[in-house]
Design a protein around this motif. Structure first.
Motif, short mmCIF file in Angstrom:
data_model
loop_
_atom_site.label_atom_id
_atom_site.label_comp_id
_atom_site.label_asym_id
_atom_site.label_seq_id
_atom_site.Cartn_x
_atom_site.Cartn_y
_atom_site.Cartn_z
N GLU A 384 0.86 -1.18 0.03
CA GLU A 384 0.16 -0.09 -0.02
C GLU A 384 0.80 1.24 0.07
O GLU A 384 1.90 1.28 0.84
CB GLU A 384 -0.99 0.17 1.27
CG GLU A 384 -1.72 1.22 1.13
CD GLU A 384 -3.07 1.08 0.43
OE1 GLU A 384 -3.76 2.07 0.12
OE2 GLU A 384 -3.28 0.13 -0.25
N GLY A 385 0.55 2.41 -0.84
CA GLY A 385 1.28 3.53 -0.90
C GLY A 385 2.60 3.50 -2.02
O GLY A 385 3.15 4.48 -1.94
N THR A 386 2.88 2.35 -2.33
CA THR A 386 4.20 2.27 -3.12
C THR A 386 3.92 2.62 -4.49
O THR A 386 3.20 2.32 -5.29
CB THR A 386 4.89 0.66 -3.18
OG1 THR A 386 5.01 0.28 -1.86
CG2 THR A 386 6.03 0.70 -3.96
N PRO A 387 4.82 3.70 -5.04
CA PRO A 387 4.41 4.46 -6.46
C PRO A 387 5.18 3.26 -7.36
O PRO A 387 6.07 2.51 -7.01
CB PRO A 387 5.05 5.61 -6.34
CG PRO A 387 6.24 5.53 -5.02
CD PRO A 387 5.81 4.60 -4.17
N SER A 388 4.62 3.42 -8.40
CA SER A 388 5.35 2.71 -9.62
C SER A 388 5.59 3.60 -10.83
O SER A 388 4.81 4.54 -10.86
CB SER A 388 4.26 1.64 -10.11
OG SER A 388 2.95 1.96 -10.43
N PHE A 389 6.43 3.27 -11.41
CA PHE A 389 7.03 4.07 -12.49
C PHE A 389 7.12 3.02 -13.67
O PHE A 389 8.02 2.50 -13.78
CB PHE A 389 8.29 4.95 -12.35
CG PHE A 389 8.27 6.00 -11.03
CD1 PHE A 389 8.13 7.13 -11.37
CD2 PHE A 389 8.21 5.35 -9.77
CE1 PHE A 389 7.86 8.03 -10.22
CE2 PHE A 389 7.96 6.38 -8.68
CZ PHE A 389 7.83 7.52 -9.21
N TRP A 390 6.63 3.45 -14.90
CA TRP A 390 6.13 2.82 -16.11
C TRP A 390 6.95 3.09 -17.33
O TRP A 390 6.77 4.45 -17.50
CB TRP A 390 4.74 2.36 -16.38
CG TRP A 390 4.21 1.73 -15.01
CD1 TRP A 390 3.74 2.27 -13.72
CD2 TRP A 390 3.60 0.55 -15.00
NE1 TRP A 390 3.00 1.39 -13.08
CE2 TRP A 390 2.96 0.14 -13.78
CE3 TRP A 390 3.80 -0.72 -15.94
CZ2 TRP A 390 2.62 -0.85 -13.19
CZ3 TRP A 390 3.24 -1.86 -15.54
CH2 TRP A 390 2.54 -1.93 -14.12
N ASP A 391 7.64 2.41 -17.82
CA ASP A 391 8.25 2.76 -19.23
C ASP A 391 7.22 2.68 -20.38
O ASP A 391 6.22 1.98 -20.16
CB ASP A 391 9.59 1.88 -19.45
CG ASP A 391 10.71 2.71 -20.25
OD1 ASP A 391 10.36 3.71 -20.84
OD2 ASP A 391 12.02 2.28 -19.84
#
Length: 548
Positions: A384-391
């Motif tokens: 919960e709350g973890t950001p993700s960064f997508w290519d």
């Protein structure tokens, strides 16, 4: 005692006074004065191996801070590089920051002042006009040619970056000015006061009149609503109007995903395009209705359009509208007292449910269970709350439409669409102190592979999921669909598990059945880690006006 402060100290002191705590930097010959000043300051310095990745990291840092505290001070993130090649390598990343309205403050050195002004003195890294390379990429360019100009230039750039619409700005300072004695007392009280971008009352009144009289109002929330932290106002407005809300790919999480009025983000589905077009009044908040949002410019509204947009150049740039040049949060706050509250009658909720059912039925007819399952496994593994960064990768394209960002902020490179965003942006986010997830394809992963060294050097808590399909998967599909075969999309790549191990990073090759557990294990283990999924994935078929 002789004052040992130099021009570089004036830069660092001004950044500290303005509120900076972390600086992203990569040294170079002309920027030595900046980095020596950083060495003597309490600012935290995060480095990288390549300047474009450094700029992506600064971008990710700003996005993570903005998502974590949208009501707080605008998290302008400083980035420092050297002259010429070092500066120019940041351009593609700054294009993404500009397209996505991310407040990054770039600072570069310049050749000595004697080499400026149109002459060609033959200095290393010299450009005829370095500023010109940045003017059409960033929001504003600022120049300091003397020590006394430094505090004002840095403050003006910070203020510009933090003014809606947020965006990257640029400061350049000659090498000799950075190295020369400061000649000024220490800077401790610099402040930036971005002017609030408030809507004109007359236009708010007209927008409220149109919405109050609408029988079928619909709201499209864009990235500007997310950047402005306008989620609470958006929810209140939608419930007052009983209006369905669809979100652009840049607005993931601004409206509750499972809310009965949430039409979610399937904007490349023709059913969603027609749903928006059928509104008798469509309120667009923080979007320019560009290519991706408009289903590749096939969207054609049949009712009235109200457009709230902080970037004046985007107002009515694609469709006639009642345009409110304003910050999204301020505009919605002004609208709310003027909107009559409607009693729920279930019509809007049924319309949304019918829309989502049509979307699901179309997907179900395309044999795409694996892709949807994998995206669900990634979402389930994320704390919960973890950001993700997508290519820009196939699973990332799925996430644009299908990712539930409630409690799991999602950030993508779809503003400008360049490769290599995922890992460095996640490293920047992890520099805020929490874990982050990066998702790349094997092609995009090679753009940032050197930053594994950065992850280890700074002990950044990033898990990197690499979906290895042996090439540029999206371009393979595009070329094959268009011409029957692909060209230059099949790639030689390393054994990513072995390569990560060479950096001392725990890594595992996984399968669809083990993905959730392997990813969850990596995400809950402090420090950098890599999970590799060898898998070919497919995009869902695009829709056209003549398709169901």
């Amino acid at each position: 005692m002789t004052d040992s402060r130099i021009g570089g100290d004036l830069v660092v002191e001004t950044l500290r006074a303005l509120g900076a705590e972390t600086v992203f930097g990569l040294p170079g010959q002309h920027a030595l004065g900046l980095f020596d000043a950083l060495r003597r300051s309490p600012l935290r310095l995060i480095s990288s191996r390549v300047e474009n990745n450094l700029a992506f990291a600064a971008d990710g840092h700003a996005r993570a801070r903005l998502a974590a505290d949208p009501a707080g001070p605008v998290p302008v993130t400083p980035m420092i590089v050297s002259t010429g090649p070092g500066a120019l390598l940041t351009l593609a990343s700054l294009q993404e920051s500009r397209a996505a309205s991310v407040p990054v403050l770039g600072i570069s050195s310049q050749v000595p002042a004697a080499g400026l002004g149109g002459g060609r003195r033959g200095y290393l890294h010299e450009l005829p006009d370095q500023q010109a390379s940045f003017r059409d990429v960033v929001k504003s360019v600022h120049v300091a040619r003397t020590a006394s100009q430094i505090p004002g230039a840095v403050r003006a750039a910070w203020e510009s970056a933090a003014t809606a619409p947020y965006g990257p700005t640029w400061v350049e300072i000659p090498q000799d000015v950075l190295l020369a004695p400061a000649g000024l007392p220490p800077i401790t009280s610099a402040t930036a006061r971005p002017a609030p971008l408030e809507p004109l009352p007359e236009l708010v009144d007209e927008a409220a009149r149109l919405l109050a009289g609408a029988e079928n109002p619909v709201v499209l929330a864009g990235g500007g609503a997310a950047r402005a932290g306008a989620g609470p106002e958006l929810l209140e407005l939608a419930e007052a109007l009983r209006a369905p809300v669809l979100s652009t790919f840049g607005a993931k999480g601004v409206f509750p995903w499972e809310h009965p009025l949430s039409g979610q983000s399937w904007l490349e589905d023709w059913h969603s395009t027609e749903f928006l077009a059928d509104a008798d009044v469509l309120l667009v908040v923080g979007s320019g209705l560009g290519e991706l949002t408009s289903n590749y410019h096939r969207f054609a509204p049949r009712g009235r359009l109200i457009q709230v947009e902080a970037d004046a150049g985007k107002l009515e740039s694609n469709h006639p509208a009642l345009g409110l040049h304003a910050d999204a949060k301020l505009a919605l706050s002004a609208l709310l007292p003027r909107i009559p509250r409607r009693e729920p009658d279930g019509r809007a909720e049924k319309a949304v449910a019918d829309l989502l059912e049509r979307v699901r039925a179309r997907l179900a007819a395309q044999d795409l269970e694996l892709e949807q399952r994998l995206l669900g496994e990634v979402r389930a593994a994320l704390p919960e709350g973890t950001p993700s960064f997508w290519d820009m990768t196939i699973l990332g394209y799925w996430a644009w439409s299908a990712w539930n960002a409630d409690g799991a902020p999602m950030h993508t490179a779809q503003g400008a669409g360049g490769l290599g965003f995922g890992l460095p942006a996640a490293l920047g986010a992890a520099a805020t102190g929490g874990p982050a997830l990066a998702v790349s394809g094997d092609g995009g992963a090679m753009y940032g592979i050197a930053e594994l060294a950065t992850a280890v050097q700074h002990d950044l808590d990033v898990t990197w999921l690499i979906v290895d399909d042996g090439g540029y998967g999206i371009l393979r599909e595009y070329l094959t669909d268009t011409f029957g075969e692909s060209t230059a999309t099949e790639l030689t790549r390393p054994n990513f598990v072995t390569l990560a191990a060479a950096f001392g990073i725990p890594a595992v090759e996984t399968t669809p059945d083990r993905l959730r557990q392997d990813l969850a294990d990596a995400l809950t283990t402090p420090g950098p880690s890599v999970v590799v999924l060898p898998q070919h994935l497919r995009l869902f078929a695009p829709t056209h006006p003549d398709q169901d």
